[in-house]
Design a protein around this motif. Structure first.
Motif, PDB file in Angstrom:
ATOM      1  N   LEU A 262       0.847  -1.191   0.000  1.00  0.00           N
ATOM      2  CA  LEU A 262       0.000   0.000   0.000  1.00  0.00           C
ATOM      3  C   LEU A 262       0.886   1.246   0.000  1.00  0.00           C
ATOM      4  O   LEU A 262       1.897   1.295   0.705  1.00  0.00           O
TER       5      LEU A 262
ATOM      6  N   TRP B  21      -2.952  -2.529  -3.638  1.00  0.00           N
ATOM      7  CA  TRP B  21      -3.915  -2.571  -2.545  1.00  0.00           C
ATOM      8  C   TRP B  21      -3.441  -3.603  -1.524  1.00  0.00           C
ATOM      9  O   TRP B  21      -2.414  -4.257  -1.723  1.00  0.00           O
ATOM     10  N   HIS B  22      -4.186  -3.752  -0.441  1.00  0.00           N
ATOM     11  CA  HIS B  22      -3.617  -4.334   0.773  1.00  0.00           C
ATOM     12  C   HIS B  22      -4.130  -5.700   1.186  1.00  0.00           C
ATOM     13  O   HIS B  22      -3.615  -6.290   2.113  1.00  0.00           O
TER      14      HIS B  22
ATOM     15  N   ALA C 190      -8.511   0.327   3.274  1.00  0.00           N
ATOM     16  CA  ALA C 190      -7.263   0.984   3.651  1.00  0.00           C
ATOM     17  C   ALA C 190      -7.565   2.370   4.228  1.00  0.00           C
ATOM     18  O   ALA C 190      -8.560   3.004   3.872  1.00  0.00           O
TER      19      ALA C 190
END
Lengths: 526, 526
Positions: A53, A312-313, A113
């Motif tokens: 991220l 993205w995470h 997030a």
């Protein structure tokens, strides 16, 4: 048949000029196919470092590790370039959710997030509340204390009757060659008003949720079949309200809760989100840069290639865009391994902040090559660039004329089937020639179509030839794009080897070509 | 065209005899299509009651609720019939798992039924250990204390290039009409030896894991794409070792852990499984039974229909087999609603223990209609029936001659496309006639193929006509079969309405037909 014959005739002169060094191409091919390190690179990026991220600790690890690999491979000018004030770092380590009543079961949900953690397990009742306007804030005031707010309506399941996994075939490639005329530019004032209203409402809602003592919000995953598709929420910007813990739940579980609410049952949930902001203040992010210096008369000119390092995470960013990064890194390794001595300098960039709107590449292009003057009208200034009535005047740096092209890879891990020429007619016959040694591994087409949504757009926008390759889709838009399934398993080794070879070859050809690549007409609006 | 013409000629006489009451059929159709309650039934079974593991508290709720619905609809002789000593009840309420190092992330895993909970969160190191023989027990002795044992090798991802969702088309139905000759019966002594070895090893492994102080075992989901496919482990039988907590993990997370182990990284995990055995001793399970009593001269004869009420535990058993149960219940409701006064008695059975090997239906058939003598050879007796050299002598009850047929539905929620005649040639022309009013909703074929793996087999095995309908597959074998996705969302309302109507009509026709349905030759092996 007629089309092909005409094409060959039209391209005759260009073809005669475009010499491809088949000896170097052959070396690239051998190195890429026989001694590939692309999967080892991808494995380290995704399994060892994990999701990246923007501004997270693992993104910093990725900057550090990619620099060390570039140095190990003998690249020059290895460094990070700061992008000021991207925002705050954030990371999560765990999230779990459970229905306690009317019946007990685990629920699969993951945090957005830049939303806060729960600080231990919290329990609360589920309630359905759509908050989409200031009137909704009034409507729900005083009614949400301690609640877990479900923000979307139940979405009926719709089966996907197409295969989850696809590769281009003759027909789909042929279709890609046709150019659909662009639609009228949309400057619909209503659309702009809606955009402004949405931007205005978001921080109000975040603060409202805190003020009302909401325990958490839950939204429905945009895909079905248990896939949790999650991006950002809250705010990454210091000083802005981050709202309350916000999660995305797999659709089947979300609908299960919604049906219980529709039956007027009391739905009690427990959740635990272990998430934290790393910084108090906004921090810079970093693009990682490295070069193979040019050795010829045009060594002050540059060819760039890149992909975004951030992700993205919830998965490990394997296809979006570990794959692109691993391929671009591998292309550089291959060029060093075959002892390439390019005329122009070859420079690789691994961008930050792509997922937040091409932040890293835009910043880099602005500083190194050129950017548009900010509009003076404050109303226009408040709008994102693509909504503005006019782009303004382009302020070019001295290097604007010294870059030949930028090549990008960011459509998953599928192999390369060709390249988007982005309406640069003059470049097409050149690329056609360059693809010939790769026709037998499936890369055949040059389409005049534009493709967007990734970092070549930052270059294209200021008149620099910027290209994204055409790739096989695989399961990018069915399983992995921004989901918890975006892990190494869904990346295809053979495809990444093929892509590494082709990128290395395109970059090398660009560096060796007597002239820079032709540019398409660039019209400045005032 | 030729085939069809011949078929019509051959069936001519049967067709003349088979009168379908189109007035009642039309009423059934209206009730099923216009005033359906099948989705409300399915919703209660799956969302409100939840998954219905054999002998679990929610299975008991399901027995109770289905009885109350049958009574509400005016059915007669509503009762449960006990099936002795099925085993112990078990339920789980929550499960979560987290990787602590080398990097922190939530892992998606769910417990196998009949395995113990963790009694609070436990932490342990992952280790890969295949335990498939007594030699493996020796090999791993003393090495697994406190460990979380990963029991399967990494499984490389293989994309599915077909659609996840399928319906029959003309070609696939045509293909189903062809009858593939059965293979030689497999009495391979090696296969039997392997079976015996596996049965012998399982309790030893369970006890070994306890003795060695293993924290938990984890196996890989048999499907990819985040789908957790889970059945049973441990033991449901009182007095047998239940081993240690055992989970199934989604393949992508399992492989992520395995790759870390391959890189010689220490993988520390935390898990929490809230699961418990309900009973100390083995308990009976229950089949729920209800009737529409016959009113004609053959009222002492019976037509049966059924589906299994039990399910696995991680979804809510919506397609396997909430769908079948809801359809069979709806068929009974429809018949009452249209005021059917059947000649023969119509009896519905909702089975328990299907997932553990057709236990409920086998027990019922044994008690009511007939069963095979137990073999005297203790070695043969120890084998499951399908492995025995001879089935033995069939001991028929007085009612064996009084049942016309049994109809089953257990292939997901897809609509009915026809019926498996199970090599009963004489029944085919009758079913062909019965299907005619349903041709326009897609039910057209009678195939002589056998289909297995569900409760009609218990009837067929003792010479009673037992049938399973041909259904559209939908996403049964890609998403929902024994997975955490087997919830109401994946059931298709229109398909269930269609199936309810056809089942009601078949059952009614069977009850009204002057003669019982013809039986196929039944050869007793000695």
């Amino acid at each position: 048949m007629l089309t092909a014959a005409l094409l060959v005739a039209a391209l005759g002169s260009a073809q005669a000029q475009e010499k491809v060094d088949l000896d170097v191409t052959s070396q690239i091919r051998q190195e890429a196919f026989q001694r590939s390190q692309v999967m080892a690179t991808l494995n380290h990026l995704t399994d060892v470092i994990g999701p990246r991220l923007t501004n997270s600790p693992s993104m910093a690890n990725a900057n550090q590790w990619t620099r060390s690999k570039f140095s190990e491979w003998g690249l020059a000018n290895v460094h990070d370039e700061a992008v000021a004030d991207i925002g705050r770092g954030w990371a999560f380590t765990d999230a779990s959710m459970e229905m306690l009543s009317p019946r007990a079961m685990p629920l699969h949900a993951l945090p957005k997030a830049w939303t806060p953690g729960t600080n231990g397990a919290v329990e609360g009742e589920a309630i359905f509340a759509k908050i989409e306007s200031k009137a909704d804030l009034e409507k729900w005031k005083g009614k949400l204390k301690g609640k877990i707010v479900f923000t979307d309506a139940l979405r009926p399941y719709k089966p996907n009757e197409k295969s989850d996994f696809s590769r281009h075939d003759h027909d789909s490639l042929e279709e890609l060659l046709s150019y659909p005329l662009p639609q009228e530019r949309n400057s619909d004032p209503e659309m702009m008003a809606r955009y402004r209203a949405r931007m205005e409402l978001a921080p109000l809602v975040n603060q409202f949720l805190i003020d009302e003592g909401v325990a958490a919000t839950v939204s429905i995953s945009s895909w079905n079949d248990g896939i949790v598709r999650v991006m950002g929420g809250g705010s990454r910007k210091a000083g802005e309200s981050v709202g309350v813990p916000a999660l995305v739940m797999m659709a089947e579980h979300y609908n299960t809760v919604m049906r219980a609410l529709e039956r007027k049952e009391a739905v009690k949930l427990r959740l635990n989100v272990d998430a934290r902001f790393i910084d108090e203040a906004n921090q810079p992010g970093y693009n990682t840069i490295a070069e193979i210096p040019g050795t010829g008369p045009q060594k002050n000119e540059v060819v760039m290639l890149g992909a975004h390092l951030d992700s993205w995470h919830t998965g490990s960013g394997a296809n979006d865009n570990g794959a692109g990064v691993a391929v671009m890194m591998e292309a550089m390794r291959i060029l060093k391994a075959v002892g390439a001595r390019p005329n122009r300098t070859i420079r690789v960039a691994l961008w930050t902040g792509e997922e937040q709107g091409l932040i890293g590449s835009q910043d880099y292009v602005g500083k190194h090559f050129g950017k548009f003057e900010e509009p003076k009208d404050p109303e226009q200034k408040a709008l994102p660039a693509f909504f503005r009535q006019s782009k303004g005047k382009l302020i070019r740096t001295a290097d604007h004329g010294k870059i030949s092209a930028y090549f990008n890879l960011d459509n998953g891990s599928g192999k390369i089937r060709g390249i988007y020429a982005q309406e640069n007619l003059a470049v097409a016959p050149i690329f056609e020639e360059w693809l010939k040694p790769w026709n037998d591994v499936g890369a055949t087409i040059v389409t005049q179509r534009n493709t967007g949504s990734t970092d070549h757009v930052s270059f294209d926008a200021v008149g620099i030839p910027g290209f994204q390759f055409v790739q096989d889709q695989l399961d990018y838009f069915s399983h992995v794009h921004h989901t918890h399934l975006d892990v190494q398993d869904h990346a295809v080794a053979a495809d990444l080897k093929q892509a590494s070879a082709i990128v290395a070859s395109f970059v090398y050809n660009t560096a060796m070509r007597p002239a820079k690549l032709p540019r398409k007409p660039f019209v400045e609006t005032k």
